[in-house]
Design an enzyme around this catalytic site. Structure first.
Site, PDB file in Angstrom:
ATOM      1  N   TYR A 166       0.842  -1.075   0.014  1.00 48.11           N
ATOM      2  CA  TYR A 166      -0.058   0.098  -0.056  1.00 48.11           C
ATOM      3  C   TYR A 166       0.811   1.213   0.048  1.00 48.11           C
ATOM      4  O   TYR A 166       2.034   1.132   0.684  1.00 48.11           O
ATOM      5  CB  TYR A 166      -0.863  -0.052   1.232  1.00 48.11           C
ATOM      6  N   TYR A 200      -1.086  -9.879  -1.924  1.00 54.16           N
ATOM      7  CA  TYR A 200       0.185  -9.687  -1.068  1.00 54.16           C
ATOM      8  C   TYR A 200       0.123 -10.421   0.437  1.00 54.16           C
ATOM      9  O   TYR A 200      -0.923 -10.704   0.681  1.00 54.16           O
ATOM     10  CB  TYR A 200      -0.006  -8.074  -1.051  1.00 54.16           C
ATOM     11  N   ARG A 221      -2.993 -12.570   1.225  1.00 51.02           N
ATOM     12  CA  ARG A 221      -4.335 -12.179   1.047  1.00 51.02           C
ATOM     13  C   ARG A 221      -4.660 -12.158  -0.368  1.00 51.02           C
ATOM     14  O   ARG A 221      -3.767 -11.885  -1.285  1.00 51.02           O
ATOM     15  CB  ARG A 221      -4.873 -10.796   1.444  1.00 51.02           C
ATOM     16  N   HIS A 224      -7.538  -7.790  -3.886  1.00 51.81           N
ATOM     17  CA  HIS A 224      -8.664  -7.148  -3.278  1.00 51.81           C
ATOM     18  C   HIS A 224      -8.820  -5.523  -3.385  1.00 51.81           C
ATOM     19  O   HIS A 224      -7.576  -5.081  -3.164  1.00 51.81           O
ATOM     20  CB  HIS A 224      -9.220  -7.416  -2.064  1.00 51.81           C
ATOM     21  N   HIS A 226     -10.280  -2.386  -1.287  1.00 50.23           N
ATOM     22  CA  HIS A 226     -11.136  -2.227  -0.113  1.00 50.23           C
ATOM     23  C   HIS A 226     -11.993  -0.875  -0.292  1.00 50.23           C
ATOM     24  O   HIS A 226     -11.639  -0.031  -1.077  1.00 50.23           O
ATOM     25  CB  HIS A 226      -9.937  -1.428   1.169  1.00 50.23           C
TER      26      HIS A 226
HETATM   27  C1  BEZ Z   1      -5.514  -5.725   4.514  1.00 48.73           C
HETATM   28  O1  BEZ Z   1      -5.168  -4.459   4.170  1.00 48.73           O
HETATM   29  O2  BEZ Z   1      -6.486  -6.061   3.696  1.00 48.73           O
HETATM   30  C2  BEZ Z   1      -5.260  -6.408   5.845  1.00 48.73           C
HETATM   31  C3  BEZ Z   1      -3.914  -6.678   6.181  1.00 48.73           C
HETATM   32  C4  BEZ Z   1      -3.487  -7.376   7.194  1.00 48.73           C
HETATM   33  C5  BEZ Z   1      -4.704  -8.153   8.181  1.00 48.73           C
HETATM   34  C6  BEZ Z   1      -5.933  -7.704   7.794  1.00 48.73           C
HETATM   35  C7  BEZ Z   1      -6.331  -6.974   6.653  1.00 48.73           C
HETATM   36 FE    FE Z   2      -5.994  -5.247   1.979  1.00 45.93          FE
END
Ligand code: BEZ
Ligand code: FE
Length: 300
Positions: A166, A200, A221, A224, A226
């Site tokens: 990010y 990531y 993850r 995605h 947000h």
């Molecule tokens: C996120 O940015 O999506 C995220 C990263 C670490 C833990 C939970 C969510």
């Molecule tokens: Fe995220």
């Protein structure tokens, strides 16, 4: 063995558990008492079930100590622990309103640690990508549970760059890269241009990363974007859209994926659309509506 006083809630528990529970009888904060009673019962039962040794508990204490030491104003290792143990998403599931579950209201997902306040408000259709990536258009409408438009709402979005970071994590990215704030139009419409996100890893340089390694779990993850959506009179919606073709979509390290939040990145080869949106041909087209739930007590 120590004598124990009889505690009605302590039936069928170990005498030590009963003794500890008895000490809570003077607690006048009924919610605190309820929480601590259950915590003591479960922690004692856990130790008994796994026959926890002193060495193991010392290792556990060391792990928790390191978790605390890893925290600072930006990094919150305890939240990461909660996320990776599925506790954060469990709370979300427990507290989803029953009446909302019956409607089409969009499901929540995790806010995550990389949300940054103060994103710029951008014009309808603006491009928030200031680094390379596969161009994508995100568009749809914000509606209420009856399908009526929700105009003038704020939609904040953020996603990682192609390097899996990010903007707030990466000093090499331009300010405001891949994040922005949009206001819905009169018909609830929103649109922004960006890039197709990439999967990531959550931060692995702390005790939670070591825990995942020891457990044979990956830290990834699935890709995605947000979304944080706010409108007066409605519950704030914290959610995300996940890419259907992502290799980690079935095994999110923090359990944030819900089937209803998985979207297709459809290749749009229309020359007219590419021209209208000032995007290369083809581009990825993600069309997705969001449904807000009215706040409890808000006028209908
Ligand atoms: C996120 O940015 O999506 C995220 C990263 C670490 C833990 C939970 C969510
Ligand atoms: Fe995220």
């Amino acid at each position: 063995m120590r004598e124990t006083t009889h505690h009605p809630a302590a039936d069928a528990v170990h005498p030590i558990t009963a003794t500890v529970l008895a000490t809570l009888s003077g607690c006048t904060d009924t919610r605190l008492k309820e929480i601590m009673t259950a915590l003591v019962k479960h922690v004692h039962a856990f130790a008994e079930e796994v026959q926890l040794t002193g060495d193991e508990w010392r290792r556990g204490i060391e792990f928790l100590t390191q978790t605390g030491k890893k925290c600072d104003g930006i990094r919150q290792e305890f939240i990461l622990l909660s996320d990776t143990l599925g506790l954060s998403i469990m709370l979300d599931a427990i507290h989803r309103r029953d009446d909302v579950t019956e409607t089409a209201a969009t499901e929540n997902s995790l806010l995550g640690p990389f949300y940054r306040e103060g994103a710029h408000e951008e014009a309808f259709g603006a491009n928030i990508a200031r680094t390379e990536g596969e161009p994508a258009l995100f568009r749809g409408r914000l509606v209420d549970e009856a399908g009526q438009p929700v105009p003038n709402a704020l939609i904040e979005v953020w996603e990682t760059a192609n390097n899996g970071m990010y903007e707030g994590q990466d000093p090499d990215q331009p300010e405001s890269n891949l994040r922005g704030k949009f206001r819905t139009g009169p018909d609830g419409e929103y649109a922004f241009r960006s890039i197709k996100p990439t999967p990531y890893p959550i931060p692995t340089d702390g005790p939670v990363g070591q825990m995942l390694l020891a457990l044979g779990r990956h830290p990834m993850r699935p890709a995605h974007v947000h979304f944080l959506i706010q409108a007066p009179g409605y519950d704030t919606l914290t959610t995300a859209l996940f890419s259907a073709d992502d290799p980690y979509v079935e095994s999110d390290a923090v359990f944030g994926v819900k089937p209803s939040l998985v979207v297709d990145y459809v290749r749009n080869g229309s020359a007219a659309d590419a021209k209208a949106w000032d995007l290369p041909n083809p581009f990825f087209d993600v069309q997705r509506d969001f449904v807000l739930a009215r706040s409890q007590g808000a006028a209908r």
